[in-house]
Design an enzyme around this catalytic site. Sequence first.
Site, PDB file in Angstrom:
ATOM      1  N   HIS A 179       0.824  -1.224   0.000  1.00 15.76           N
ATOM      2  CA  HIS A 179       0.000   0.000   0.000  1.00 15.76           C
ATOM      3  C   HIS A 179       0.855   1.270   0.000  1.00 15.76           C
ATOM      4  CE1 HIS A 179      -3.451  -2.690   1.479  1.00 15.76           C
ATOM      5  NE2 HIS A 179      -3.701  -2.327   0.242  1.00 15.76           N
ATOM      6  N   ASP A 231     -10.279  -3.586   0.339  1.00 11.58           N
ATOM      7  CA  ASP A 231      -9.879  -3.715   1.744  1.00 11.58           C
ATOM      8  C   ASP A 231      -9.682  -2.354   2.409  1.00 11.58           C
ATOM      9  OD1 ASP A 231      -6.859  -3.056   1.260  1.00 11.58           O
ATOM     10  OD2 ASP A 231      -7.330  -4.622  -0.188  1.00 11.58           O
ATOM     11  N   ASP A 276     -18.282  -1.156 -11.639  1.00  6.72           N
ATOM     12  CA  ASP A 276     -17.206  -1.761 -12.417  1.00  6.72           C
ATOM     13  C   ASP A 276     -16.259  -0.654 -12.910  1.00  6.72           C
ATOM     14  OD1 ASP A 276     -15.588  -3.041 -14.202  1.00  6.72           O
ATOM     15  OD2 ASP A 276     -17.215  -4.001 -15.329  1.00  6.72           O
ATOM     16  N   GLY A 277     -15.009  -0.732 -12.499  1.00  5.12           N
ATOM     17  CA  GLY A 277     -14.022   0.280 -12.882  1.00  5.12           C
ATOM     18  C   GLY A 277     -13.846   0.409 -14.387  1.00  5.12           C
ATOM     19  N   ASP A 331      -5.738  -0.850  -8.088  1.00  8.36           N
ATOM     20  CA  ASP A 331      -5.392  -1.817  -7.047  1.00  8.36           C
ATOM     21  C   ASP A 331      -6.231  -3.068  -7.279  1.00  8.36           C
ATOM     22  OD1 ASP A 331      -4.618  -3.131  -4.793  1.00  8.36           O
ATOM     23  OD2 ASP A 331      -5.656  -1.814  -3.386  1.00  8.36           O
ATOM     24  N   SER A 332      -5.847  -3.813  -8.281  1.00 13.55           N
ATOM     25  CA  SER A 332      -6.706  -4.901  -8.761  1.00 13.55           C
ATOM     26  C   SER A 332      -6.226  -6.266  -8.296  1.00 13.55           C
ATOM     27  CB  SER A 332      -6.707  -4.893 -10.286  1.00 13.55           C
ATOM     28  OG  SER A 332      -5.442  -5.328 -10.741  1.00 13.55           O
ATOM     29  N   THR A 333      -7.028  -7.267  -8.625  1.00  9.76           N
ATOM     30  CA  THR A 333      -6.593  -8.656  -8.496  1.00  9.76           C
ATOM     31  C   THR A 333      -5.761  -9.007  -9.738  1.00  9.76           C
ATOM     32  OG1 THR A 333      -8.682  -9.261  -9.529  1.00  9.76           O
ATOM     33  CG2 THR A 333      -8.623  -9.355  -7.149  1.00  9.76           C
ATOM     34  N   ASP A 334      -5.423 -10.266  -9.907  1.00  9.04           N
ATOM     35  CA  ASP A 334      -4.602 -10.697 -11.049  1.00  9.04           C
ATOM     36  C   ASP A 334      -5.388 -10.586 -12.368  1.00  9.04           C
ATOM     37  OD1 ASP A 334      -2.688 -11.324  -9.185  1.00  9.04           O
ATOM     38  OD2 ASP A 334      -3.151 -13.466  -9.136  1.00  9.04           O
TER      39      ASP A 334
HETATM   40  N1  AG3 Z   1      -4.028  -6.302  -4.908  1.00  5.54           N
HETATM   41  C1  AG3 Z   1      -2.999  -7.041  -5.603  1.00  5.54           C
HETATM   42  C2  AG3 Z   1      -2.955  -8.456  -5.253  1.00  5.54           C
HETATM   43  C3  AG3 Z   1      -2.459  -9.385  -6.270  1.00  5.54           C
HETATM   44  C4  AG3 Z   1      -1.944 -10.549  -5.571  1.00  5.54           C
HETATM   45  N2  AG3 Z   1      -1.865 -11.681  -6.418  1.00  5.54           N
HETATM   46  C5  AG3 Z   1      -1.745 -12.931  -5.936  1.00  5.54           C
HETATM   47  N3  AG3 Z   1      -1.654 -13.155  -4.650  1.00  5.54           N
HETATM   48  N4  AG3 Z   1      -1.713 -13.913  -6.770  1.00  5.54           N
HETATM   49  C6  AG3 Z   1      -4.185  -6.502  -3.517  1.00  5.54           C
HETATM   50  C7  AG3 Z   1      -5.201  -5.631  -2.900  1.00  5.54           C
HETATM   51  C8  AG3 Z   1      -4.622  -4.830  -1.815  1.00  5.54           C
HETATM   52  N5  AG3 Z   1      -5.366  -3.660  -1.531  1.00  5.54           N
END
Ligand code: AG3
Length: 278
Positions: free
Chosen positions: A63, A87, A138-139, A156-159
């Site tokens: 962060h 989060d 949805d962004g 700040d996304s997932t994969d």
């Molecule tokens: N965002 C990025 C997480 C990507 C992690 N990938 C994985 N563990 N395979 C996290 C959100 C934090 N605010």
Amino acid sequence: MTNQVIYSEFHTKSFGVTFKVEPILSYKSKFQQIALYDTESHGKLLTLDGCVMVTEKDEFIYHDMITHLPIYTHTNPKKVLIIGGGDGGTAREVLRHSSIKSVDMVEIDEEVVKVAREYLPTMSCSLDDERLNLYFEDGVEWVKNKVEEYDIIIIDSTDPVDIGEGLFTKEFYTNAKNALKEGGILVNQSESPFCTPEWVSNIYKKLNEVFPTVKTYMSNTPSYPAIWSFGLCFKEETKSINFDESRYKDENLEFDYYNCDIHKGAFALPSFVKKLIK
Ligand code: AG3
């Protein structure tokens, strides 16, 4: 902890990270499987679709890096868009800066925010800040009709799989670039050059097609796949990357990870990473 089980995330087919955990909850929202655990070593652990998103112990590294670095690179940041970040950790760090007057946070999954509010108070603590507008949308759609609205956009996304995928397309990057004001900067989490090099190459190929200047910086959040990259993208061609040392000194904020040396050093890239992003 009484009912310990083992949780693992595999970063490649045969290598990953493992925690002894005590499950707190796990359920499927409209978008993804949300799970929360307690751990002895890392405090609370939040996963989405089986991937580690945050742990209380090391979230500060990621962060700090996804927020303070673009904020002190921009010459006059006032309005920020956060896409994802349910989060609350990214919002918390952005809102520490008095220069930031307004933040739109667009998170697709309201359930992630609910879980964070209830179980991750050290991350969700700034979600009621009056400078923050929180939207459950949805962004990808959000940036479609925004023109020159934001100084900084933080993804700040997932994969780049499943619901995360749309935030890694050329079309999305193009719309996000249009949503930036003059002098604007977009930063995204751009995955692990060590564990998923093909994702990293792919991301930078697209970023470079859209933004005139793209710089990569790195850090290491131990709960994530080894070494992590971030893409710092400039709306206009930018020859020398600014670091606003005087604002940094004036604000006098204390960060557990980020500092002046980290800002400057984070752009030093290993040779194999340079090759990947060329
Ligand atoms: N965002 C990025 C997480 C990507 C992690 N990938 C994985 N563990 N395979 C996290 C959100 C934090 N605010």
